[in-house]
Scaffold this active site. Sequence first.
Site, short mmCIF file in Angstrom:
data_model
loop_
_atom_site.label_atom_id
_atom_site.label_comp_id
_atom_site.label_asym_id
_atom_site.label_seq_id
_atom_site.Cartn_x
_atom_site.Cartn_y
_atom_site.Cartn_z
N SER A 154 0.85 -1.19 0.00
CA SER A 154 0.00 0.00 0.00
C SER A 154 0.89 1.24 0.00
O SER A 154 0.76 2.12 0.84
CB SER A 154 -0.93 0.00 1.21
N LEU B 95 1.71 5.42 -4.28
CA LEU B 95 2.31 6.32 -5.27
C LEU B 95 3.27 7.36 -4.68
O LEU B 95 3.26 8.52 -5.09
CB LEU B 95 1.23 7.02 -6.09
N CYS C 239 -4.15 1.97 -10.15
CA CYS C 239 -3.52 1.90 -8.83
C CYS C 239 -4.59 1.79 -7.75
O CYS C 239 -5.41 2.69 -7.60
CB CYS C 239 -2.64 3.11 -8.55
N ASN D 75 -2.43 -4.93 -13.15
CA ASN D 75 -1.98 -4.26 -11.95
C ASN D 75 -2.39 -5.15 -10.76
O ASN D 75 -2.92 -6.24 -10.97
CB ASN D 75 -2.60 -2.85 -11.86
N GLY E 23 2.03 -10.37 -13.81
CA GLY E 23 1.31 -10.87 -12.64
C GLY E 23 1.94 -12.18 -12.22
O GLY E 23 1.65 -13.22 -12.79
N GLY F 43 7.52 -7.86 -11.78
CA GLY F 43 7.39 -6.94 -10.66
C GLY F 43 7.91 -7.50 -9.37
O GLY F 43 9.11 -7.41 -9.06
#
Lengths: 265, 314
Positions: B81, B84, B140, B202, B253, B275
Site C-alpha cells: 500500500s 504512489l 492503482c 496491476n 502478474g 514486478g
Amino acid sequence: MPYGQRAYSAPLDRSLILLSRTSLASEIFELTFQTEPGLNLIPGHFVHLALESFPLRRPLSVAGYESGSGVLTLIVQDVGKGSHALCGLEPRTCLRGLLPLGTPFPMERVMQALKEGRQVWVVGGGIGLAPLLFCVWKLGEAGFSVVNFLGFRDKEHVFKVREFQDCGKTLVSIGGFVTDLLPEALREGSPDLLLACGPTPMLRALQKICAEHKIDALASLEERMGCGIGACLVCSCKVQKRASFDYQRVCKDGPVFDLAEVSFE
Amino acid sequence: MMIPQAAEDQARIALETSLCGVRLKNPLIAASGTFGFGREYDELYDISCWGAVSVKGLTLKPRLGNPPSRIAETPSGMLNSVGLQNPGVEGFIKEELPWLLEKKVPIIANVAGFAVEDYCESVLRLSDTAIDILELNISCPNVQCGGMHFGVSPQSASAITGAVRKVCKKPLMVKLSPNVSDIAAVAKATEEAGADAVSLINTLTGMAVDTKTRRPTLANITGGLSGPAVKPVALRMVWQAASVLNIPTVGMGGIMTGDDVLQFMMVGATAVMVGSANIFDPMAGPRILGELLQYADENEGVKLSELVGSLRTD
Ligand SMILES: Cc1cc2nc3c(=O)[nH]c(=O)nc-3n(C[C@H](O)[C@H](O)[C@H](O)COP(=O)(O)O)c2cc1C
Ligand code: FES
C-alpha cells in the site's frame, strides 16, 4: 546525511552457510554463518535473508562479523513464522543473503568522539541489542569503552550482558523500562553521543530525554521490508524536516537515523 | 560447435522483439513500482540487460504516499500500500531521467493521476522528453480516487484514454486493473479510444489481518496483491484481453521464471513485465533472462516473438 559521510559498500546476493545455532535465552538464538571474508561490514548494516517457502526476505541486523574468517553472527528472536523457520534450521543449511545493506552507524565519527575523550552511551532493549553488540565489539577491539544501558523483558530473556561489560560500565534493567536508568546517570553528566536500538516505546522515551538534555542520538530502526535495497518504498518511516515531514527508506537511508528527526506516531 | 559470435547472434535473434515501434532486445520489462528508477538494482547488475524499464508511477506533483506499514506477506505473494510515493513528473525529469537515459535501455514512464487534467498535464510534459513509451496507469488501488476509478468501466477507461491520446506524442500503453468484471470490454474500449498497447494486470485489491492486535496488517487497511498468487488470474485476463485486441498486450502478474514468461507469451503477450519477483529475488531479472536464453539454446531456431498467441485450444 546529517551525521557525516555515508559508508558505502556494494551489496551482493551471497551464500551463507549455517555453522552453528545456540540458544541464548528464551526465544533468542545466535546463528553463525560462513560467508566471504574481507567484507566491509559495519555495525548497523543488515542482511536480507531469503528463506525457503517464504516470498519475502527477512532483514536481520549484523550482530558480529570476523573479517579474517568470514564468520557472520546474527541474533534472531523466534517470534514470527519466518524467524521460527530460521531458528529451526540445521547447521550446514545454505541460504542466500543480500549484504551489506543499509546506512550503518558512523563508526569513524563515534571513534573520533571517543578519541577526543568524549562519552558515548549505548542504549538497547531486547532483540535491539543485536546491532549494538557489533558496535561494542568493534569499539572494544579498538580499545575504547562506553557506558551501556540494557533492557530485558524478564530474566528468561537476558543475553550477551558479558559482551557489553567487556566494553565498559553496563547497567541492566529487567522487567522495567531501560530509559528509567538514564535520569540518575544523567545527574553525573550527559554523553556527547548516544547509540540506540530497541522497541518503539523505548526509542520514543529516549528521544524525549535526548531532546531535554541536548544529546546527539543515533538510532537503528526496524520496519517490515520488501526489496531491502531502496527501490520498492514499502519500508518508509516518517522523518521530520523542520516544518514538514518526509518518508525515508529504512532499508537505504537508514536503518540508522538521527533520533531527533524520527517521527513516532 | 558454434562459434561465440554466431551463438550471440542467435540468442539476439531468438529474444528480440518490438513494442509500439520500440525495439526491445528481449521481452522482459521491469514492472512499475518494484524497480524504482533503476538505480538501486544497477548497484547489483547492469540494468541495461532488461528489454525495457517501467519507472515508479509518476504524478504531476510529488507525493509522500501512505503511512507505514505498507507491506504484508501473503501465501505466495505480497500486499503493498505504497500509495504512489514519487518525486513528481518534474522531479523525475530533473533527478532521474538523465541518469536512466545513459543506461541506454528503453524507458517507459508510468503516469498516475487524480483527474483527467493532471493526467493530461503530466503526459504533455513527458511527451517532450526522451522517454520511449507512456504507460497510463488507471489501475492503482492504493490511493483514493487514484486512477483506479478510471479503470473499472469501459466508459471511464475510454474517456481518460481518449483525453490523454490527444496530448500524448509518445506511444501510449494503458495499464489495466484486474478489479473489473469484464477485462476484454475495458481493453477493447481503450483500443478504440486510441491506445497503442495495453499492459495488465496491476495488483488485485486485498487485505490482511493481524489477529494478535485485531488490526489490519497494512495501515491503509487494503492494499494491492501481487506475486505468484495472482498468476492464474493474470494469465486468464491477458488471454481474454489479447483475444479481442489488435494492439499488443504486455502481460504481468506473478512472473518468477522463464517458463512463466513463455506462458504469458503463449496466451498472447508481446512482452512481459516482472514486478514482485525483483523484490523476492533481487537478481530475478538476469536470472529469468538466463532461463530464456537457455530455452532458446535448447530449441534451436526458436524465436520468442513467434510464440505470441500460439496457445493451442483445439
Ligand atoms: C511495491 C509495489 C509497487 C507498485 N507500484 C506500482 C506503480 O507505481 N504503478 C503501477 O502501474 N504499478 C505498480 N505496481 C504493480 C506492478 O507493476 C505489477 O502490475 C503487479 O505487481 C503485478 O505483477 P507482479 O506479480 O510481477 O508483481 C506495484 C507493485 C508493487 C508490488
Ligand atoms: S524495502 Fe524496498 S525500499 Fe526499503
